[in-house]
Structures are given as structure tokens and as C-alpha cells.
Design a protein around this motif. Structure first.
Motif, PDB file in Angstrom:
ATOM      1  N   SER A 105       0.845  -1.201   0.000  1.00 11.71           N
ATOM      2  CA  SER A 105       0.000   0.000   0.000  1.00 11.71           C
ATOM      3  C   SER A 105       0.880   1.251   0.000  1.00 11.71           C
ATOM      4  N   PRO A 106       1.710   1.411  -1.048  1.00  9.31           N
ATOM      5  CA  PRO A 106       2.638   2.550  -1.072  1.00  9.31           C
ATOM      6  C   PRO A 106       1.944   3.904  -1.088  1.00  9.31           C
ATOM      7  N   GLN A 107       0.731   3.969  -1.638  1.00 17.24           N
ATOM      8  CA  GLN A 107       0.040   5.256  -1.692  1.00 17.24           C
ATOM      9  C   GLN A 107      -0.327   5.742  -0.304  1.00 17.24           C
ATOM     10  N   ALA A 108      -0.643   4.818   0.601  1.00 19.30           N
ATOM     11  CA  ALA A 108      -0.963   5.209   1.976  1.00 19.30           C
ATOM     12  C   ALA A 108       0.235   5.879   2.632  1.00 19.30           C
ATOM     13  N   ARG A 110       2.668   7.528   1.028  1.00 15.30           N
ATOM     14  CA  ARG A 110       2.798   8.844   0.403  1.00 15.30           C
ATOM     15  C   ARG A 110       1.782   9.829   0.982  1.00 15.30           C
ATOM     16  N   ASP A 111       0.546   9.385   1.121  1.00 13.56           N
ATOM     17  CA  ASP A 111      -0.500  10.262   1.647  1.00 13.56           C
ATOM     18  C   ASP A 111      -0.179  10.682   3.074  1.00 13.56           C
ATOM     19  N   ASN A 213       2.578  19.531  -2.975  1.00 17.64           N
ATOM     20  CA  ASN A 213       1.728  18.363  -3.186  1.00 17.64           C
ATOM     21  C   ASN A 213       2.464  17.203  -3.836  1.00 17.64           C
ATOM     22  N   GLN A 214       3.772  17.352  -4.035  1.00 17.54           N
ATOM     23  CA  GLN A 214       4.554  16.301  -4.674  1.00 17.54           C
ATOM     24  C   GLN A 214       5.316  15.476  -3.638  1.00 17.54           C
ATOM     25  N   SER A 217      10.112   9.812  -4.654  1.00 18.89           N
ATOM     26  CA  SER A 217      10.696   8.583  -4.115  1.00 18.89           C
ATOM     27  C   SER A 217      12.122   8.410  -4.615  1.00 18.89           C
ATOM     28  N   GLU A 220      12.441   4.914  -6.377  1.00 15.41           N
ATOM     29  CA  GLU A 220      11.895   4.869  -7.726  1.00 15.41           C
ATOM     30  C   GLU A 220      12.806   5.547  -8.741  1.00 15.41           C
TER      31      GLU A 220
END
Length: 224
Positions: A105-108, A110-111, A213-214, A217, A220
């Protein structure tokens, strides 16, 4: 015209209940939070005024208390409620990360890091301590510096990782300037943190840079 006089399908609350929160504009979502407007302005009008004044929804959330209080109808009570909303969002995301493998859940992640760091006025460096299942067990703020720099030392990160029995670590810092490109010093530090943790058989999974907002990683982009 008061919102109560609008057609039901156009009222923000009814629209949310009928179509879901994602169907609302930033102004409509903010209007639901505000609940009421002021003389001459509906809640939606007042929300648009706030968005214009502070530039964006994120700008409203990060507005200094004094500046927020200068807007008609906005005071300490509304400011406190706004801060509480942000903190609840951060805690909800942290609970998710404590129960789920962050690699799935990488987006979690980031958020969460975005909510935690994007509004800081000085550069801060934090570390997420992970167990063997890559679940977040604790969040440690390693340093807080100037607008341009926060000093972090590999031995300090290693000490915290051992104290929290971490099997892996994710680090992150912010650029208050909004510049989402890492500096040469950022890349060099990432390498040294990676090497220092590797000596202890602890993985550095990623280093994130939060700028506005960026969320950038390092892994990556081949820096790990």
C-alpha cells in the motif's frame, strides 16, 4: 440565496450523500465543514473566498492561525476544527500502515507523509520504523532545521532503529521551498543512511522528499 433554498441536488451535503464525497468540488467539501456562511455569503461562497485567499485547499489547511482568523466568520473555533480534521486524517492513515505491509500500500505511505510534512515551515527529517512484516510501528522525528536544511546523522538513525527493534526503515524530509528535486547532499545522505543501516542488517526501503503536493521517491529514481 441561502443553500437551503437551492435545489436539493445542488446542495453540497445532499450531493455528497447521493453521489459520494468524490463528486464534490473543493469549495463544496469545505462548505460542508463550515456548515454556515455569514451575512451576504453562503457557506459555499465563504469556502470559495477561503480558497481564493489561500490559493488551494491545502493552503487553507496550512494557513497560519492569525491569517485564518482575519477572514470574516473564521476564528479560533474553526481553526481548531480544521487542525483536528488534519490530525484525524493523519492518524487514520497511520493506523492503516500499522496493520498493512507498506509495500502493498505505497500510496498510503505517500498520503501520510504528505499530510505530515507538506505544511511544515522548516525542513524536518522523520523516520518510519517497520517490523518484519513491513508494518509501521513508530514514527520518529530525527531533526528539525532551517528553511533550507535539517541535519541528520546515520548513527542517530541507527540508534533509533535499534531502540524500536526495526527490521526496515523509511525516511522522509520536506522542502519548504516547494522544490521537488533532491539536492546532491540529499542523494549523498541517502547512500550513507542506507550503508549505515545495512551494517545492522536493517533495510532502508525508501527515502521520500515532500515538496508541496509532490512526493518524490528516491528508490523509484534509482538512488537506493
Amino acid at each position: 440565496m441561502a443553500i437551503s433554498d437551492w435545489p436539493a441536488a445542488e446542495r453540497p451535503r445532499e450531493k455528497l450523500l447521493e453521489r459520494g464525497a468524490q463528486a464534490l468540488s473543493d469549495a463544496e467539501l469545505l462548505a460542508i465543514f463550515l456548515r454556515v456562511g455569514i451575512v451576504g455569503l453562503s457557506a459555499v461562497d465563504l469556502a470559495r473566498l477561503l480558497l481564493t485567499e489561500f490559493g488551494s485547499l491545502n493552503g487553507v489547511f496550512s494557513a497560519p492561525r492569525a491569517a485564518f482568523g482575519k477572514i470574516a466568520g473564521m476564528g479560533d473555533a474553526k481553526y481548531a476544527q480544521l487542525q483536528a480534521v488534519q490530525e484525524m486524517a493523519r492518524r487514520a492513515l497511520r493506523e492503516d500502515m500499522a496493520q498493512t505491509d507498506v509495500l502493498t500500500s505505497p500510496q498510503a505511505v505517500r498520503d501520510y507523509l504528505g499530510l505530515l510534512l507538506r505544511n511544515r515551515q522548516v525542513e524536518c527529517f522523520i523516520a518510519l520504523m517497520l517490523d518484519a512484516g513491513h508494518r509501521v510501528t513508530s514514527v520518529v522525528e530525527l531533526s528539525q532545521g532551517s528553511v533550507n536544511q535539517a541535519h541528520v546523522y546515520p548513527q542517530e538513525l541507527a540508534r533509533h532503529a535499534l531502540h524500536h527493534h526495526a527490521s526496515a526503515v523509511i525516511v522522509a524530509h520536506n522542502h519548504p521551498s516547494g522544490r521537488a528535486t533532491p539536492s546532491a547532499a540529499d542523494v549523498s545522505l541517502t547512500g550513507r543512511l542506507h550503508q549505515g543501516l545495512a551494517l545492522l542488517d536493517i533495510r532502508l526501503l525508501d527515502h521520500f522528499l515532500v515538496a508541496g503536493n509532490q512526493v518524490y521517491s528516491f528508490a523509484e529514481h534509482g538512488h537506493l
